[in-house]
Design an enzyme around this catalytic site. Structure first.
Site, PDB file in Angstrom:
ATOM      1  CG  HIS A   1       7.452 -29.108   1.434  1.00  0.00           C
ATOM      2  ND1 HIS A   1       7.781 -30.396   1.081  1.00  0.00           N
ATOM      3  CD2 HIS A   1       8.274 -28.787   2.456  1.00  0.00           C
ATOM      4  CE1 HIS A   1       8.741 -30.841   1.869  1.00  0.00           C
ATOM      5  NE2 HIS A   1       9.068 -29.885   2.719  1.00  0.00           N
TER       6      HIS A   1
ATOM      7  CE  LYS B   1     -11.935   3.525   1.768  1.00  0.00           C
ATOM      8  NZ  LYS B   1     -11.226   4.488   2.613  1.00  0.00           N
TER       9      LYS B   1
ATOM     10  CD  GLU C   1      -3.255   0.549   2.100  1.00  0.00           C
ATOM     11  OE1 GLU C   1      -2.904   0.554   3.295  1.00  0.00           O
ATOM     12  OE2 GLU C   1      -4.436   0.369   1.750  1.00  0.00           O
TER      13      GLU C   1
END
Lengths: 422, 422
Positions: free
Chosen positions: A286, A402, A259
Site C-alpha cells: 500500500h 567527521k 556502505e
C-alpha cells in the site's frame, strides 16, 4: 532456506576463486566456526558479579554496525518468543530519543553495552557520558554495570580497565557492519537469552553450502553476477520481507549493502553503487509497490517469505452485516493470508517480464534461519563487491563529514571553553 | 520553515497554471481551509457516549494512506509532548504483529478506528473481524467503541450503521495518501489530543505562500522542475531528517512520493518514477551516507533540520580516564550536536559538487510546522507529477496483485468451504 531466481545469467568466471582468496584477510568469513567458550566464560563471570535474573533491561550504546545487527536478530526472535529481558538501543544524539529510551528502562536493573570498534565514536561516547553521569547522580554503583566491546588495545578498552567492568573484543579484521556474529552482536544477544550457537550453526550451514559446492553456491554466484553486471540500469535493490518481525533485519541489510557497495572503483575514480531499499509486506503493497510495478525499470526485487509462522490465529468466520462480500477470507489463518499476499505480489511482478525477481523462503523464524539469512547476505555483498571492483570493507566517504564536525566542535570550544572535567 | 536549494534551474513554464487548474478537481488542495466544526461535534458526541478520560488507547485499523499520516504526526509530536492517550496501529496481516499490538493495549479502554477509503480493504476488514470477535469473546460491549472513516456511501458505512458507532467521511476526491488532513488523519489525532486546527493553519500558510506568490512558490517550482527534468539520472530522492521523531514522517513521504510518481506516462506506455528513500540522522551517517558520498551519482538529498529542540540536555562535562581526547564534546547540548552533525553532512556533500542538495529547516516540531511540512510535500508531489506527465492521484499498478489474491482466496474457498458465518 530456499532461494529461487527468476532470471538467468552466465556466472562471471574466476569470481569464486577471488572470494576463496579474500577469505584469508577478511575476518567475518571465519566467525561461524568460532569457539564460543569465551562467551560462556563471560556469562559465568557476569553471573558471579551481577544478579542475572534481576536484570530486566539490556541497553546497547552503539550506532551503525554496533547496533543494527543485534537489533535485527532480537527483533526477529521477539516475533516468535517472549524474552525475560528487554533490549534497548541508544543509537542517536537526538535528545528526545535519548530521553524516551531512558524512560523505557529500569536503570537500576539495566546492564549497559558500550560498543564501538574504534572506541572513539562521538555519538557513542557522548551518550555513554550522559549515562555515567546519570548513574552517579542517582548513586547507582558502576561496578560491573558495563560491558565494553571494542578493538583490542583501543582507548575505550583502556578506559574500561580503569574500573570494574567487562571487556570483549571485535576481531581486528572484522568491520563494524560485518560484526554481528562477533562479540559485538553475540554478547548482548547471549545475555538476553538468544541461542547464539544456533545462530552460528545457521551461518555455518550457508558457508559450507557455498564453499563446498552446495545448493547455494550457484544461486549466489548468479545473483551477484546479475546485480553487478546490471548495476547501472537496475541501480536499486529492494528486499521485500513478508513479516513485520524482519523490519530491523532490512535496516541491517541496508547498511551492509549500501556502505559496502557504494564506492569509488579500485584503480579509477568512477563512483559505483547499488541502493538498498527495505520493504515490509503487506504494508508496503500500500505504499511502494505501485512504484515497482509501474515506475522506472531501475529495481530488482527479492521477496522474503516465512514458510511457517508460529502463530496460527485465524480470521474469524463471521459475517458482517453489509460486508457479506468479504466472507472470502473467513477462517483463513493470518499466516496463510500473508503468504498468499506475498505469492500474489510475486506473480503480479513476474507478469511484467522486465523486473528481476528472486524469492527467499525461510522455513521458520528462529536462530538457525536468521543465522543463515545473515551469512547469505554477507556472502552476496562480498561477491557483488568483488565483481564491481570496489573495496567492500572500508568506508572512506564518511570521513570528511567527521573531520568537518571535529572542526565545528573545536570552534565551539574556542568560543566557549569547557569547564574543567572531574 | 525555510527551504534553501543548492542547485539552480529555470522553472518550466506553465506548470504553475496547471496546478491552479488541477485544484478544482483534486480535493486535498482545499483541506487546509476546512471548517472543523464537524470534528468538534464528533468529539462532543463521543464524550456523551464514552468516558473520554478513561480511554487510554486509541487503535487505528488501517493500512497505507489510512495509517501512515496519523502515525507520522503523532510520532513527531510525541518527541515534544507527553500525551494522555497512546496511539496504536494495526497495519499488517502478520499474526505476530497483530498479537504484539493487542498486548500493548488495554482493550476494555480502547477506542478503535477502522479507516478504509473504499471500505473493503482486505487487511483492514480481516483485522477488524478479529477484533470484533475478540471483544465478543471477552463480553466487551461494542456500543460506540468504533469510529469508521470511509467514503460516503461505502459498504463499510452501511455496516457501521447496523450498530451504535461513529462514522466520518473521506471526501470523494481526496485519495488515501493525500488524506492525512481529512477526517482519516484528523479524527484519531483529535481524539488523542492533537491541536488539529494548528495543523491546518500550518498547511494553509504554505498553501497561501505558494498560490499567492510567497517565498515558497519559486523554491517549490525550481525543486520540482529539477527533480522532474533529472528523473532519469537522479532517479532516487533521499530525505535525510535529523530527528528520530520524524522517522514515521519519512515513511509517509515514501508512500506519497513513490505511489504518486511511479507511473506509466499519460499517452505513452513509458514507465517513469522517482524512488524515495527516508533516512534519519545521525544514525544513517553510519549506514547510508557512504553510498551517497561515494556511490553512483543517482541521488538528490534533502536534509531536514529542526532549529529548536525542546530538550536541552547536555553532554556532561566529565573527563573519562583514557578518553581525555574526547572532551571536545563536553558541555555541548545534544540538540546542538545533532545540528552540527547535520551541517557537517551538508558541507561534506556540497564539497562533492555533483550531488543536488537542498535543506529544509523547521523552527520547531509542533502542529503548525508539521502541517507546513505535510502540505509542502503534497504540493511538491503534485508539481513533479504534472511535469512528469503522470496521473499523480491513482494507483493502477497495485490492482493486478489484488485480483490474483482474490483468485487465490476463491480457490481456497472451493477446497475448504467456509463454515456458515453467524
Amino acid at each position: 532456506m530456499k532461494n529461487s531466481l527468476y532470471f538467468n545469467i552466465k556466472v562471471e568466471e574466476g569470481i569464486f576463486d577471488k572470494i576463496v582468496a579474500e577469505q584469508k584477510s577478511i575476518g567475518y568469513y571465519t566467525l561461524p566456526e568460532q569457539d564460543i567458550s569465551y562467551l560462556l566464560n563471560y556469562l559465568e563471570e557476569f553471573k558471579s558479579k551481577n544478579d542475572y535474573d534481576a536484570i530486566k533491561d539490556i541497553a546497547i550504546i552503539g550506532i551503525g554496525g554496533s547496533s543494527l545487527g543485534p537489533k535485527a536478530i532480537f527483533r526477529a526472535l521477539q516475533g516468535i518468543r517472549d524474552f525475560d529481558k528487554r533490549l534497548h538501543l541508544f543509537e542517536s544524539t537526538d535528545p528526545a530519543s535519548i530521553r524516551s529510551t531512558l524512560n523505557k528502562l529500569d536503570i537500576k536493573n539495566t546492564h549497559f553495552f558500550v560498543i564501538s570498534k574504534s572506541g572513539t565514536t562521538i555519538e557513542t561516547i557522548s551518550v555513554y557520558k550522559y549515562v555515567i553521569s546519570l548513574l552517579k547522580t542517582k548513586d547507582i554503583p558502576l561496578d560491573y554495570r558495563f560491558t565494553f566491546v571494542t578493538d583490542d588495545g583501543s582507548k575505550l578498552e583502556a578506559h574500561a580497565k580503569t574500573f570494574n567492568s567487562f571487556v570483549l573484543h571485535i576481531p581486528v579484521n572484522v568491520g563494524g557492519r560485518f560484526s554481528v556474529l562477533s562479540a559485538a552482536g553475540l554478547a548482548p544477544l547471549f545475555l538476553a537469552g538468544v541461542d547464539i550457537q544456533r545462530l552460528l550453526d545457521g551461518a555455518l550451514a550457508i558457508k559450507q553450502s557455498f564453499f563446498e559446492d552446495g545448493y547455494i553456491k550457484e544461486t549466489l554466484l548468479k545473483k551477484a553476477t546479475y546485480y553487478a553486471k546490471n548495476s547501472m540500469n537496475y541501480n536499486i535493490n529492494t528486499l521485500f520481507a513478508y513479516s513485520e518481525s524482519l523490519d530491523s533485519f532490512t535496516d541491517w541489510y541496508v547498511q551492509l549493502w549500501g556502505e559496502s557497495l557504494g564506492k569509488k572503483q579500485r584503480h579509477s575514480s568512477f563512483n559505483v553503487g547499488l541502493t538498498p531499499v527495505g520493504l515490509i509486506g503487506p504494508k508496503d503493497q500500500h505504499s511502494f509497490l505501485q512504484l515497482i510495478v509501474e515506475g522506472l525499470r531501475d529495481k530488482s526485487v527479492t521477496v522474503l517469505k516465512i514458510e511457517n509462522f508460529d502463530d496460527k490465529i485465524k480470521i474469524p468466520a463471521i459475517t458482517l452485516k453489509e460486508l457479506e462480500g468479504l466472507d472470502l477470507m473467513n477462517g483463513i489463518a493470518f499466516c496463510d493470508l500473508i503468504n498468499m499476499q506475498a505469492d500474489s505480489t510475486i506473480e503480479a511482478l513476474l507478469d511484467k517480464k522486465d523486473i528481476p525477481i528472486d524469492t527467499i523462503t525461510l522455513q521458520h523464524i528462529d536462530e538457525e534461519n536468521i543465522g543463515k539469512l545473515i551469512y547469505y547476505y554477507e556472502l552476496l555483498t562480498s561477491l557483488v563487491g568483488q565483481m564491481m571492483n570496489v573495496n567492500t570493507y572500508d568506508q572512506p566517504g564518511v570521513e570528511s563529514g567527521k573531520k568537518i564536525l571535529e572542526g565545528k566542535l573545536l570552534e565551539e570550544r574556542k568560543n566557549f571553553p569547557p569547564k574543567k572535567g572531574k
